[in-house]
Motif scaffolding. Structure first.
Motif, short mmCIF file in Angstrom:
data_model
loop_
_atom_site.label_atom_id
_atom_site.label_comp_id
_atom_site.label_asym_id
_atom_site.label_seq_id
_atom_site.Cartn_x
_atom_site.Cartn_y
_atom_site.Cartn_z
N MET A 30 0.90 -1.25 0.14
CA MET A 30 0.00 -0.02 0.20
C MET A 30 0.89 1.07 -0.04
O MET A 30 1.77 1.30 0.67
CB MET A 30 -0.97 0.03 1.23
N THR A 31 0.59 2.10 -0.90
CA THR A 31 1.36 3.59 -0.88
C THR A 31 0.46 4.67 -0.93
O THR A 31 -0.87 4.43 -1.20
CB THR A 31 2.17 3.58 -2.24
N GLY A 32 1.11 5.73 -0.32
CA GLY A 32 -0.02 6.77 -0.26
C GLY A 32 0.75 8.08 0.01
O GLY A 32 1.98 8.00 0.72
N MET A 33 0.30 9.13 -0.26
CA MET A 33 0.85 10.33 0.23
C MET A 33 0.78 10.72 1.87
O MET A 33 -0.35 10.70 2.37
CB MET A 33 0.43 11.72 -0.43
N GLU A 34 1.91 10.98 2.61
CA GLU A 34 1.78 11.35 3.93
C GLU A 34 2.73 12.61 4.08
O GLU A 34 3.95 12.56 4.08
CB GLU A 34 2.34 10.17 4.62
N THR A 35 1.92 13.66 4.25
CA THR A 35 2.92 14.69 4.57
C THR A 35 3.89 15.06 3.70
O THR A 35 5.06 15.30 3.99
CB THR A 35 3.49 14.77 6.20
N GLY A 36 3.52 15.23 2.46
CA GLY A 36 4.65 15.42 1.58
C GLY A 36 5.64 14.52 0.95
O GLY A 36 6.50 14.46 0.36
N GLY A 37 5.39 13.35 1.53
CA GLY A 37 6.29 12.04 1.24
C GLY A 37 5.46 10.94 0.63
O GLY A 37 4.09 10.86 0.32
N LEU A 38 5.93 9.61 0.58
CA LEU A 38 5.35 8.46 0.31
C LEU A 38 5.77 7.32 1.37
O LEU A 38 6.50 7.53 2.29
CB LEU A 38 5.88 7.75 -0.87
N LEU A 39 4.67 6.42 1.50
CA LEU A 39 4.54 5.51 2.80
C LEU A 39 4.08 4.15 2.09
O LEU A 39 3.43 4.07 1.20
CB LEU A 39 3.38 6.07 3.70
N TYR A 40 4.85 3.13 2.77
CA TYR A 40 4.53 1.92 2.21
C TYR A 40 4.58 0.93 3.46
O TYR A 40 5.43 0.89 4.33
CB TYR A 40 5.65 1.34 1.16
N ARG A 41 3.50 0.07 3.77
CA ARG A 41 3.64 -0.85 4.83
C ARG A 41 3.37 -2.32 4.34
O ARG A 41 2.49 -2.41 3.10
CB ARG A 41 2.16 -0.58 5.51
N VAL A 42 4.00 -3.26 4.78
CA VAL A 42 3.73 -4.67 4.53
C VAL A 42 4.00 -5.40 5.71
O VAL A 42 4.82 -5.27 6.55
CB VAL A 42 4.73 -5.11 3.42
N TRP A 43 3.20 -6.44 6.10
CA TRP A 43 3.30 -7.49 7.07
C TRP A 43 4.17 -8.77 6.46
O TRP A 43 3.79 -9.20 5.22
CB TRP A 43 1.73 -7.87 7.63
N VAL A 44 5.05 -9.20 7.17
CA VAL A 44 6.02 -10.23 6.77
C VAL A 44 5.93 -11.27 7.75
O VAL A 44 6.00 -10.90 8.98
CB VAL A 44 7.46 -9.64 6.49
N PRO A 45 5.85 -12.54 7.31
CA PRO A 45 5.97 -13.60 8.27
C PRO A 45 7.15 -13.48 9.27
O PRO A 45 8.23 -13.20 8.44
CB PRO A 45 5.92 -14.94 7.19
N PRO A 46 6.84 -13.83 10.44
CA PRO A 46 8.14 -13.86 11.29
C PRO A 46 9.22 -15.09 11.11
O PRO A 46 9.24 -15.83 12.07
CB PRO A 46 7.38 -13.86 12.77
N VAL A 104 5.38 -9.37 11.16
CA VAL A 104 6.06 -8.28 11.48
C VAL A 104 5.59 -7.17 10.62
O VAL A 104 5.70 -7.59 9.29
CB VAL A 104 7.71 -8.44 11.44
N LEU A 105 5.43 -5.97 11.13
CA LEU A 105 5.11 -4.93 10.17
C LEU A 105 6.43 -4.10 9.67
O LEU A 105 6.99 -3.70 10.65
CB LEU A 105 4.12 -3.88 10.86
N VAL A 106 6.56 -3.85 8.49
CA VAL A 106 7.54 -3.11 7.97
C VAL A 106 7.10 -2.03 7.20
O VAL A 106 6.29 -2.29 6.59
CB VAL A 106 8.54 -4.06 7.22
N VAL A 107 7.72 -0.86 7.46
CA VAL A 107 7.19 0.37 6.88
C VAL A 107 8.53 0.92 6.32
O VAL A 107 9.72 1.06 6.73
CB VAL A 107 6.66 1.18 8.05
#
Length: 140
Positions: free
Chosen positions: A1-17, A69-72
């Protein structure tokens, strides 16, 4: 998932531990650099190495209990930030290994490659560890 956040970009992914997931984490963040057009702006190897080290540290000390695990990844201006969330409220401690130590160099590498790193508590418990990789200097 990507999106604008205060003038930047954001990506989040959940990864198996799982230790094998470290490669997946590296690929996700390198893909962010590619999709966001930042391959020439940030050191790809440094981003991948920092992400892998933070993820591995979360597996080792994060008390995940089998949970993903959440990686951002966050990009804003001259900084590419990697965050790894875990369930252990205790923050990492930088220690300097001796020549005889077979492990313990992960945070030494992170410290060397980043302009800033640290950890912050989460309201829901646990913490996230962040590392900020600076953009390349012009002509480098």
């Amino acid at each position: 998932m990507t999106g604008m956040e205060t003038g930047g970009l954001l990506y989040r992914v959940w990864v198996p531990p799982e230790p094998e997931s470290a490669r997946q984490v590296r690929r996700h963040l390198e893909d962010c650099l590619l999709r966001w057009g930042l391959l020439d702006r940030f050191p790809v190897e440094a981003v991948g190495l920092v992400a892998t080290e933070l993820f591995t540290n979360a597996l080792k000390h994060g008390k995940q209990d089998g949970r993903a695990v959440l990686v951002v990844a966050r990009w804003r201006g001259e900084v590419f930030r990697v965050e790894v969330h875990d369930r252990n409220p205790q923050g990492p401690v930088l220690t300097w290994p001796t020549d005889q130590d077979t492990e313990g160099r992960d945070l030494v590498l992170v410290d060397a490659l980043c302009q800033r790193w640290g950890h912050l508590p989460k309201r829901t418990g646990g913490k996230f560890v962040f590392a900020e990789i600076p953009a390349r200097k012009e002509g480098v």
